[in-house]
Scaffold this active site. Structure first.
Site, PDB file in Angstrom:
ATOM      1  N   ASP A 166      31.189  34.031   6.410  1.00 44.90           N
ATOM      2  CA  ASP A 166      31.966  33.470   7.527  1.00 44.90           C
ATOM      3  C   ASP A 166      33.460  33.550   7.222  1.00 44.90           C
ATOM      4  O   ASP A 166      34.285  33.875   8.084  1.00 44.90           O
ATOM      5  CB  ASP A 166      31.530  32.009   7.745  1.00 44.90           C
ATOM      6  N   ARG A 211      39.231  37.516  24.774  1.00 43.94           N
ATOM      7  CA  ARG A 211      39.356  36.566  23.650  1.00 43.94           C
ATOM      8  C   ARG A 211      38.221  36.720  22.639  1.00 43.94           C
ATOM      9  O   ARG A 211      38.163  36.003  21.646  1.00 43.94           O
ATOM     10  CB  ARG A 211      39.373  35.131  24.194  1.00 43.94           C
ATOM     11  N   LYS A 212      37.310  37.641  22.897  1.00 43.82           N
ATOM     12  CA  LYS A 212      36.136  37.771  22.015  1.00 43.82           C
ATOM     13  C   LYS A 212      36.352  38.873  20.964  1.00 43.82           C
ATOM     14  O   LYS A 212      36.710  39.996  21.312  1.00 43.82           O
ATOM     15  CB  LYS A 212      34.885  38.096  22.837  1.00 43.82           C
TER      16      LYS A 212
HETATM   17  C1  3VV Z   1      46.944  38.193   7.918  1.00 42.72           C
HETATM   18  C2  3VV Z   1      45.614  37.814   7.249  1.00 42.72           C
HETATM   19  C3  3VV Z   1      45.274  36.435   7.481  1.00 42.72           C
HETATM   20  C4  3VV Z   1      44.187  36.028   6.573  1.00 42.72           C
HETATM   21  C5  3VV Z   1      43.905  34.569   6.727  1.00 42.72           C
HETATM   22  C6  3VV Z   1      43.596  34.022   5.441  1.00 42.72           C
HETATM   23  C7  3VV Z   1      43.011  32.658   5.556  1.00 42.72           C
HETATM   24  C8  3VV Z   1      41.940  32.587   4.580  1.00 42.72           C
HETATM   25  C9  3VV Z   1      41.535  31.220   4.382  1.00 42.72           C
HETATM   26  C10 3VV Z   1      40.302  30.878   4.518  1.00 42.72           C
HETATM   27  C11 3VV Z   1      39.314  31.637   5.264  1.00 42.72           C
HETATM   28  C12 3VV Z   1      38.819  30.791   6.379  1.00 42.72           C
HETATM   29  C13 3VV Z   1      38.554  31.611   7.592  1.00 42.72           C
HETATM   30  C14 3VV Z   1      37.975  30.767   8.645  1.00 42.72           C
HETATM   31  C15 3VV Z   1      36.487  30.947   8.725  1.00 42.72           C
HETATM   32  C16 3VV Z   1      35.788  29.717   9.122  1.00 42.72           C
HETATM   33  C17 3VV Z   1      35.631  29.661  10.589  1.00 42.72           C
HETATM   34  C18 3VV Z   1      34.801  28.507  10.994  1.00 42.72           C
HETATM   35  O1  3VV Z   1      33.968  28.075  10.253  1.00 42.72           O
HETATM   36  S1  3VV Z   1      35.055  27.842  12.512  1.00 42.72           S
HETATM   37  C19 3VV Z   1      33.967  26.430  12.538  1.00 42.72           C
HETATM   38  C20 3VV Z   1      32.669  26.711  13.231  1.00 42.72           C
HETATM   39  N1  3VV Z   1      32.874  26.975  14.619  1.00 42.72           N
HETATM   40  C21 3VV Z   1      33.071  25.986  15.506  1.00 42.72           C
HETATM   41  O2  3VV Z   1      33.082  24.822  15.189  1.00 42.72           O
HETATM   42  C22 3VV Z   1      33.311  26.426  16.929  1.00 42.72           C
HETATM   43  C23 3VV Z   1      32.758  25.424  17.940  1.00 42.72           C
HETATM   44  N2  3VV Z   1      32.838  26.019  19.255  1.00 42.72           N
HETATM   45  C24 3VV Z   1      33.960  25.936  20.010  1.00 42.72           C
HETATM   46  O3  3VV Z   1      34.933  25.272  19.660  1.00 42.72           O
HETATM   47  C25 3VV Z   1      33.955  26.693  21.286  1.00 42.72           C
HETATM   48  O4  3VV Z   1      32.650  26.923  21.729  1.00 42.72           O
HETATM   49  C26 3VV Z   1      34.693  28.077  21.154  1.00 42.72           C
HETATM   50  C27 3VV Z   1      36.150  27.861  20.715  1.00 42.72           C
HETATM   51  C28 3VV Z   1      33.984  28.978  20.137  1.00 42.72           C
HETATM   52  C29 3VV Z   1      34.683  28.763  22.518  1.00 42.72           C
HETATM   53  O5  3VV Z   1      35.084  27.825  23.483  1.00 42.72           O
HETATM   54  P1  3VV Z   1      36.132  28.209  24.635  1.00 42.72           P
HETATM   55  O6  3VV Z   1      36.093  27.078  25.608  1.00 42.72           O
HETATM   56  O7  3VV Z   1      37.454  28.560  24.042  1.00 42.72           O
HETATM   57  O8  3VV Z   1      35.577  29.525  25.255  1.00 42.72           O
HETATM   58  P2  3VV Z   1      34.324  29.736  26.248  1.00 42.72           P
HETATM   59  O9  3VV Z   1      34.841  29.793  27.626  1.00 42.72           O
HETATM   60  O10 3VV Z   1      33.216  28.777  25.957  1.00 42.72           O
HETATM   61  O11 3VV Z   1      33.830  31.170  25.765  1.00 42.72           O
HETATM   62  C30 3VV Z   1      34.690  32.302  25.882  1.00 42.72           C
HETATM   63  C31 3VV Z   1      33.788  33.484  26.028  1.00 42.72           C
HETATM   64  O12 3VV Z   1      32.984  33.612  24.823  1.00 42.72           O
HETATM   65  C32 3VV Z   1      31.586  33.528  25.157  1.00 42.72           C
HETATM   66  N3  3VV Z   1      30.899  32.773  24.129  1.00 42.72           N
HETATM   67  C33 3VV Z   1      31.264  31.570  23.632  1.00 42.72           C
HETATM   68  N4  3VV Z   1      30.408  31.186  22.674  1.00 42.72           N
HETATM   69  C34 3VV Z   1      29.484  32.144  22.586  1.00 42.72           C
HETATM   70  C35 3VV Z   1      28.341  32.331  21.792  1.00 42.72           C
HETATM   71  N5  3VV Z   1      27.958  31.427  20.850  1.00 42.72           N
HETATM   72  N6  3VV Z   1      27.616  33.455  21.947  1.00 42.72           N
HETATM   73  C36 3VV Z   1      27.976  34.404  22.859  1.00 42.72           C
HETATM   74  N7  3VV Z   1      29.070  34.281  23.653  1.00 42.72           N
HETATM   75  C37 3VV Z   1      29.800  33.175  23.529  1.00 42.72           C
HETATM   76  C38 3VV Z   1      31.561  32.827  26.516  1.00 42.72           C
HETATM   77  O13 3VV Z   1      30.375  33.133  27.217  1.00 42.72           O
HETATM   78  C39 3VV Z   1      32.803  33.367  27.164  1.00 42.72           C
HETATM   79  O14 3VV Z   1      32.516  34.662  27.602  1.00 42.72           O
HETATM   80  P3  3VV Z   1      33.111  35.238  28.987  1.00 42.72           P
HETATM   81  O15 3VV Z   1      34.618  35.161  28.848  1.00 42.72           O
HETATM   82  O16 3VV Z   1      32.598  34.338  30.058  1.00 42.72           O
HETATM   83  O17 3VV Z   1      32.610  36.652  29.063  1.00 42.72           O
END
Ligand code: 3VV
Length: 251
Positions: A166, A211-212
């Site tokens: 992840d 956004r995906k």
């Molecule tokens: C320059 C280099 C930089 C490097 C960086 C270094 C940093 C390194 C440091 C350290 C590494 C760490 C890196 C991070 C890794 C860890 C990440 C995690 O663990 S995250 C925690 C777990 N995840 C949650 O807790 C999310 C909970 N869920 C939510 O908050 C929402 O559901 C969210 C944000 C995911 C989506 O919500 P909405 O309201 O913004 O969007 P909506 O309208 O629901 O969906 C947008 C589109 O996506 C689809 N969608 C949403 N969820 C889906 C799903 N599960 N499956 C399929 N489609 C989905 C929808 O159907 C929609 O599609 P249509 O636009 O209609 O086509």
């Protein structure tokens, strides 16, 4: 679309980097070469603060790294020289990864830690370093699971494997789309990962649709002969309003 098992080894070979000699692991555990000079850091990280000594960068060799880990690390460091690959520094607070300009709405808490850096004992938890290739939309993580990540005797817990996948895929998604969250992560566990071994986690952003961000990933042994896991993931770029609300609710 995606590289099959062993393809990373081939990719390394293409870059003039032959695979590691079998059985190299474990030749060195307690001491070793001094950490090499810091290579270039990804733009937009808090590297400057870190260079001033404010935060420890954990993505540098320590005495727990096996010879395999060191060899691979040095090979990737070589690949940073032409600027295509960059080592991603690793701090124990996620805010140290965020550029100053994005920090305005965040307040640094002293009592939180990045999950991956929650185990203090060197070599006991997640020993890892990630390398980013922006043009290939790819992040590769060199991972050495420590003894506190045990699931079945002698092997890494599936949750720890999910965590490193992840995080590797997540870093790749961040490099492509900025603020993102995991919406879906699907993992096939193919072969268990021995504690103390070194595996490569190779992730790539395959497609961006609005956004995906769709990504895929393989975890394989250093010689490319063993596929440990493969995964696909969907990350969603946070819309600004929602990101602010989420931030406000956890402060
Ligand atoms: C320059 C280099 C930089 C490097 C960086 C270094 C940093 C390194 C440091 C350290 C590494 C760490 C890196 C991070 C890794 C860890 C990440 C995690 O663990 S995250 C925690 C777990 N995840 C949650 O807790 C999310 C909970 N869920 C939510 O908050 C929402 O559901 C969210 C944000 C995911 C989506 O919500 P909405 O309201 O913004 O969007 P909506 O309208 O629901 O969906 C947008 C589109 O996506 C689809 N969608 C949403 N969820 C889906 C799903 N599960 N499956 C399929 N489609 C989905 C929808 O159907 C929609 O599609 P249509 O636009 O209609 O086509």
């Amino acid at each position: 679309m995606w590289r099959r098992c062993g393809a990373l080894g081939r990719a390394l070979a293409l870059r003039g980097l032959p695979g590691l000699a079998p059985g190299a692991a474990g030749r060195r555990t307690a001491s070793g070469p001094s950490p090499p000079a810091r290579p270039g850091l990804p733009c937009g990280t808090a590297a400057a603060g870190s260079q001033l000594g404010q935060s420890k960068d954990y993505a540098l060799p320590n005495a727990s790294w096996s010879q395999d880990m060191l060899d691979l690390y040095n090979r990737f460091l070589d690949m940073t020289k032409d600027g295509l690959w960059k080592r991603i520094p690793s701090y124990n607070n996620i805010l140290d990864h965020i550029p100053e300009s994005m920090k305005l709405t965040y307040e640094k808490r002293k009592d939180t830690r990045l999950f991956l850096r929650s185990i203090d004992a060197e070599g006991a938890g997640f020993e890892y370093v990630m390398f980013l290739n922006t043009s290939e939309k790819r992040v590769v993580c060199l991972f050495q699971p420590g003894s506190y990540l045990e699931g079945h005797p002698g092997f890494a817990h599936g949750g720890s494997i999910a965590t490193i996948i992840d995080s590797t895929i997540g870093s790749c998604a961040i490099s492509v789309a900025g603020k993102v969250m995991t919406a879906n992560l699907s993992i096939d566990y193919v072969n268990p990962v021995p504690l103390g071994s070194v595996v490569l986690v190779d992730s790539k952003a395959d497609k961006v649709e609005g956004r995906k961000v769709f990504l895929s990933c393989k975890m394989q042994s250093v010689d490319g002969n063993t596929l440990h896991a493969e995964a696909t993931a969907l990350f969603i770029q946070l819309d600004a309003t929602k990101a602010q609300k989420q931030q406000a609710s956890c402060q």
